[in-house]
Design a protein around this motif. Structure first.
Motif, PDB file in Angstrom:
ATOM      1  N   GLY A  35     -39.409 -58.327 -38.830  1.00 61.16           N
ATOM      2  CA  GLY A  35     -38.213 -57.735 -38.235  1.00 61.16           C
ATOM      3  C   GLY A  35     -38.378 -57.539 -36.741  1.00 61.16           C
ATOM      4  N   ASP A  36     -37.251 -57.392 -36.048  1.00 59.61           N
ATOM      5  CA  ASP A  36     -37.277 -57.189 -34.601  1.00 59.61           C
ATOM      6  C   ASP A  36     -38.160 -56.008 -34.207  1.00 59.61           C
ATOM      7  OD1 ASP A  36     -35.557 -59.312 -34.365  1.00 59.61           O
ATOM      8  OD2 ASP A  36     -33.776 -58.089 -33.992  1.00 59.61           O
ATOM      9  N   ASP A  37     -38.185 -54.970 -35.030  1.00 53.20           N
ATOM     10  CA  ASP A  37     -38.972 -53.779 -34.725  1.00 53.20           C
ATOM     11  C   ASP A  37     -40.477 -54.060 -34.755  1.00 53.20           C
ATOM     12  OD1 ASP A  37     -38.646 -54.205 -37.512  1.00 53.20           O
ATOM     13  OD2 ASP A  37     -39.280 -52.151 -37.929  1.00 53.20           O
ATOM     14  N   ARG A  38     -40.890 -55.131 -35.403  1.00 53.14           N
ATOM     15  CA  ARG A  38     -42.315 -55.462 -35.504  1.00 53.14           C
ATOM     16  C   ARG A  38     -42.802 -56.364 -34.368  1.00 53.14           C
ATOM     17  NH1 ARG A  38     -45.646 -52.892 -38.221  1.00 53.14           N
ATOM     18  NH2 ARG A  38     -46.815 -54.732 -38.750  1.00 53.14           N
ATOM     19  N   LEU A  39     -41.896 -57.017 -33.656  1.00 56.74           N
ATOM     20  CA  LEU A  39     -42.310 -57.980 -32.638  1.00 56.74           C
ATOM     21  C   LEU A  39     -43.090 -57.351 -31.487  1.00 56.74           C
ATOM     22  CD1 LEU A  39     -39.189 -60.315 -32.479  1.00 56.74           C
ATOM     23  CD2 LEU A  39     -41.419 -60.804 -33.497  1.00 56.74           C
ATOM     24  N   ALA A  40     -42.807 -56.112 -31.181  1.00 52.70           N
ATOM     25  CA  ALA A  40     -43.485 -55.443 -30.062  1.00 52.70           C
ATOM     26  C   ALA A  40     -44.808 -54.789 -30.462  1.00 52.70           C
ATOM     27  CB  ALA A  40     -42.564 -54.398 -29.443  1.00 52.70           C
ATOM     28  N   VAL A  41     -45.097 -54.737 -31.753  1.00 53.11           N
ATOM     29  CA  VAL A  41     -46.339 -54.108 -32.215  1.00 53.11           C
ATOM     30  C   VAL A  41     -47.533 -54.930 -31.730  1.00 53.11           C
ATOM     31  CG1 VAL A  41     -47.692 -53.505 -34.267  1.00 53.11           C
ATOM     32  CG2 VAL A  41     -45.219 -53.104 -34.243  1.00 53.11           C
ATOM     33  N   SER A  42     -48.527 -54.240 -31.189  1.00 57.09           N
ATOM     34  CA  SER A  42     -49.720 -54.921 -30.690  1.00 57.09           C
ATOM     35  C   SER A  42     -50.914 -54.619 -31.560  1.00 57.09           C
ATOM     36  CB  SER A  42     -50.029 -54.482 -29.257  1.00 57.09           C
ATOM     37  OG  SER A  42     -49.057 -54.991 -28.379  1.00 57.09           O
ATOM     38  N   GLY A  43     -51.865 -55.519 -31.520  1.00 60.24           N
ATOM     39  CA  GLY A  43     -53.117 -55.352 -32.244  1.00 60.24           C
ATOM     40  C   GLY A  43     -54.158 -56.250 -31.610  1.00 60.24           C
ATOM     41  N   PRO A  44     -55.355 -56.247 -32.170  1.00 61.34           N
ATOM     42  CA  PRO A  44     -56.417 -57.087 -31.601  1.00 61.34           C
ATOM     43  C   PRO A  44     -55.995 -58.554 -31.597  1.00 61.34           C
ATOM     44  CG  PRO A  44     -57.243 -55.715 -33.394  1.00 61.34           C
ATOM     45  CD  PRO A  44     -55.769 -55.547 -33.368  1.00 61.34           C
ATOM     46  N   ASP A  45     -56.331 -59.249 -30.530  1.00 64.25           N
ATOM     47  CA  ASP A  45     -56.050 -60.675 -30.437  1.00 64.25           C
ATOM     48  C   ASP A  45     -57.103 -61.389 -31.277  1.00 64.25           C
ATOM     49  OD1 ASP A  45     -55.713 -63.338 -29.777  1.00 64.25           O
ATOM     50  OD2 ASP A  45     -55.177 -62.895 -27.709  1.00 64.25           O
ATOM     51  N   LEU A  46     -56.720 -61.827 -32.459  1.00 64.55           N
ATOM     52  CA  LEU A  46     -57.674 -62.400 -33.406  1.00 64.55           C
ATOM     53  C   LEU A  46     -58.260 -63.733 -32.946  1.00 64.55           C
ATOM     54  CD1 LEU A  46     -55.878 -61.502 -36.754  1.00 64.55           C
ATOM     55  CD2 LEU A  46     -57.675 -60.256 -35.551  1.00 64.55           C
ATOM     56  N   LEU A  47     -57.640 -64.373 -31.967  1.00 63.12           N
ATOM     57  CA  LEU A  47     -58.194 -65.616 -31.429  1.00 63.12           C
ATOM     58  C   LEU A  47     -59.474 -65.366 -30.644  1.00 63.12           C
ATOM     59  CD1 LEU A  47     -54.985 -67.440 -30.160  1.00 63.12           C
ATOM     60  CD2 LEU A  47     -56.308 -67.951 -32.214  1.00 63.12           C
ATOM     61  N   TYR A  48     -59.621 -64.156 -30.144  1.00 59.85           N
ATOM     62  CA  TYR A  48     -60.746 -63.861 -29.256  1.00 59.85           C
ATOM     63  C   TYR A  48     -61.629 -62.730 -29.758  1.00 59.85           C
ATOM     64  CZ  TYR A  48     -58.043 -66.796 -26.157  1.00 59.85           C
ATOM     65  OH  TYR A  48     -57.343 -67.847 -25.631  1.00 59.85           O
ATOM     66  N   VAL A  49     -61.579 -62.427 -31.041  1.00 62.63           N
ATOM     67  CA  VAL A  49     -62.383 -61.338 -31.590  1.00 62.63           C
ATOM     68  C   VAL A  49     -63.855 -61.573 -31.267  1.00 62.63           C
ATOM     69  CG1 VAL A  49     -63.219 -60.307 -33.731  1.00 62.63           C
ATOM     70  CG2 VAL A  49     -60.792 -60.700 -33.419  1.00 62.63           C
ATOM     71  N   GLY A  50     -64.487 -60.558 -30.717  1.00 62.47           N
ATOM     72  CA  GLY A  50     -65.894 -60.649 -30.372  1.00 62.47           C
ATOM     73  C   GLY A  50     -66.165 -61.281 -29.019  1.00 62.47           C
ATOM     74  N   ARG A  51     -65.151 -61.893 -28.400  1.00 59.75           N
ATOM     75  CA  ARG A  51     -65.353 -62.530 -27.099  1.00 59.75           C
ATOM     76  C   ARG A  51     -64.612 -61.776 -26.001  1.00 59.75           C
ATOM     77  NH1 ARG A  51     -63.440 -68.394 -27.798  1.00 59.75           N
ATOM     78  NH2 ARG A  51     -62.122 -67.500 -29.384  1.00 59.75           N
ATOM     79  N   VAL A  52     -63.411 -61.338 -26.299  1.00 59.00           N
ATOM     80  CA  VAL A  52     -62.582 -60.646 -25.309  1.00 59.00           C
ATOM     81  C   VAL A  52     -61.947 -59.450 -25.997  1.00 59.00           C
ATOM     82  CG1 VAL A  52     -60.562 -60.845 -23.821  1.00 59.00           C
ATOM     83  CG2 VAL A  52     -62.062 -62.813 -24.117  1.00 59.00           C
ATOM     84  N   ASP A  53     -62.010 -58.313 -25.332  1.00 58.83           N
ATOM     85  CA  ASP A  53     -61.400 -57.107 -25.883  1.00 58.83           C
ATOM     86  C   ASP A  53     -59.991 -56.993 -25.334  1.00 58.83           C
ATOM     87  OD1 ASP A  53     -61.020 -54.716 -27.172  1.00 58.83           O
ATOM     88  OD2 ASP A  53     -61.978 -53.535 -25.599  1.00 58.83           O
ATOM     89  N   ARG A  54     -59.032 -57.600 -26.023  1.00 63.74           N
ATOM     90  CA  ARG A  54     -57.639 -57.511 -25.574  1.00 63.74           C
ATOM     91  C   ARG A  54     -56.727 -57.413 -26.777  1.00 63.74           C
ATOM     92  NH1 ARG A  54     -54.511 -63.136 -24.536  1.00 63.74           N
ATOM     93  NH2 ARG A  54     -52.797 -61.753 -24.724  1.00 63.74           N
ATOM     94  N   GLU A  55     -55.533 -56.941 -26.512  1.00 64.74           N
ATOM     95  CA  GLU A  55     -54.530 -56.848 -27.563  1.00 64.74           C
ATOM     96  C   GLU A  55     -53.439 -57.860 -27.294  1.00 64.74           C
ATOM     97  OE1 GLU A  55     -53.119 -52.915 -28.324  1.00 64.74           O
ATOM     98  OE2 GLU A  55     -54.958 -52.443 -29.409  1.00 64.74           O
ATOM     99  N   ARG A  56     -52.695 -58.178 -28.340  1.00 67.60           N
ATOM    100  CA  ARG A  56     -51.609 -59.144 -28.258  1.00 67.60           C
ATOM    101  C   ARG A  56     -50.490 -58.642 -29.165  1.00 67.60           C
ATOM    102  NH1 ARG A  56     -52.703 -65.500 -29.634  1.00 67.60           N
ATOM    103  NH2 ARG A  56     -51.252 -66.302 -28.099  1.00 67.60           N
ATOM    104  N   SER A  57     -49.253 -58.749 -28.702  1.00 68.23           N
ATOM    105  CA  SER A  57     -48.131 -58.329 -29.550  1.00 68.23           C
ATOM    106  C   SER A  57     -47.847 -59.411 -30.585  1.00 68.23           C
ATOM    107  CB  SER A  57     -46.881 -58.071 -28.705  1.00 68.23           C
ATOM    108  OG  SER A  57     -46.340 -59.296 -28.237  1.00 68.23           O
ATOM    109  N   VAL A  58     -47.146 -59.033 -31.622  1.00 65.54           N
ATOM    110  CA  VAL A  58     -46.739 -60.003 -32.646  1.00 65.54           C
ATOM    111  C   VAL A  58     -45.910 -61.100 -31.994  1.00 65.54           C
ATOM    112  CG1 VAL A  58     -45.362 -60.329 -34.749  1.00 65.54           C
ATOM    113  CG2 VAL A  58     -46.850 -58.322 -34.521  1.00 65.54           C
ATOM    114  N   CYS A  59     -45.022 -60.724 -31.082  1.00 64.41           N
ATOM    115  CA  CYS A  59     -44.189 -61.701 -30.385  1.00 64.41           C
ATOM    116  C   CYS A  59     -45.057 -62.696 -29.610  1.00 64.41           C
ATOM    117  CB  CYS A  59     -43.215 -61.002 -29.446  1.00 64.41           C
ATOM    118  SG  CYS A  59     -42.075 -62.129 -28.630  1.00 64.41           S
ATOM    119  N   GLU A  60     -46.061 -62.200 -28.874  1.00 61.96           N
ATOM    120  CA  GLU A  60     -46.961 -63.087 -28.125  1.00 61.96           C
ATOM    121  C   GLU A  60     -47.702 -64.043 -29.063  1.00 61.96           C
ATOM    122  OE1 GLU A  60     -48.675 -60.864 -24.270  1.00 61.96           O
ATOM    123  OE2 GLU A  60     -49.090 -59.846 -26.168  1.00 61.96           O
TER     124      GLU A  60
END
Length: 92
Positions: A35-60
């Motif tokens: 849903g639209d309400d979930r697109l802005a939710v951020s969490g760990p960027d699973l592409l870079y787990v263990g390499r970069v400490d960053r978050e990414r939104s569902v939309c990103e």
């Protein structure tokens, strides 16, 4: 490498088309459930787990995956044009 890639056997056309249909159906079902309400939710960027400490939104993440898939389609279009010696067209 190129040598190993040249020995790979592709599945027959029907098996490959069936896989693509199932993959796109599963992806569509997943995206419809966001849903639209979930697109802005951020969490760990699973592409870079263990390499970069960053978050990414569902939309990103969704846009990133669509962009990545488009790159594959562009590569296939270019290869098709080279193999067939005529312009190709792939759509997504």
């Amino acid at each position: 490498g190129d040598k190993a890639a040249s020995t790979l056997r592709l599945p027959d056309r029907e098996a490959l088309a069936d896989y693509a249909r199932r993959a796109f159906t599963a992806a569509e079902a997943t995206f419809v459930g966001i849903g639209d309400d979930r697109l802005a939710v951020s969490g760990p960027d699973l592409l870079y787990v263990g390499r970069v400490d960053r978050e990414r939104s569902v939309c990103e993440a969704v846009i990133g995956h669509i962009s990545h898939a488009s790159r594959h389609l562009g590569t296939m279009e270019g290869i098709r044009a080279l193999l067939l010696q005529k312009p190709g067209s792939m759509t997504f």
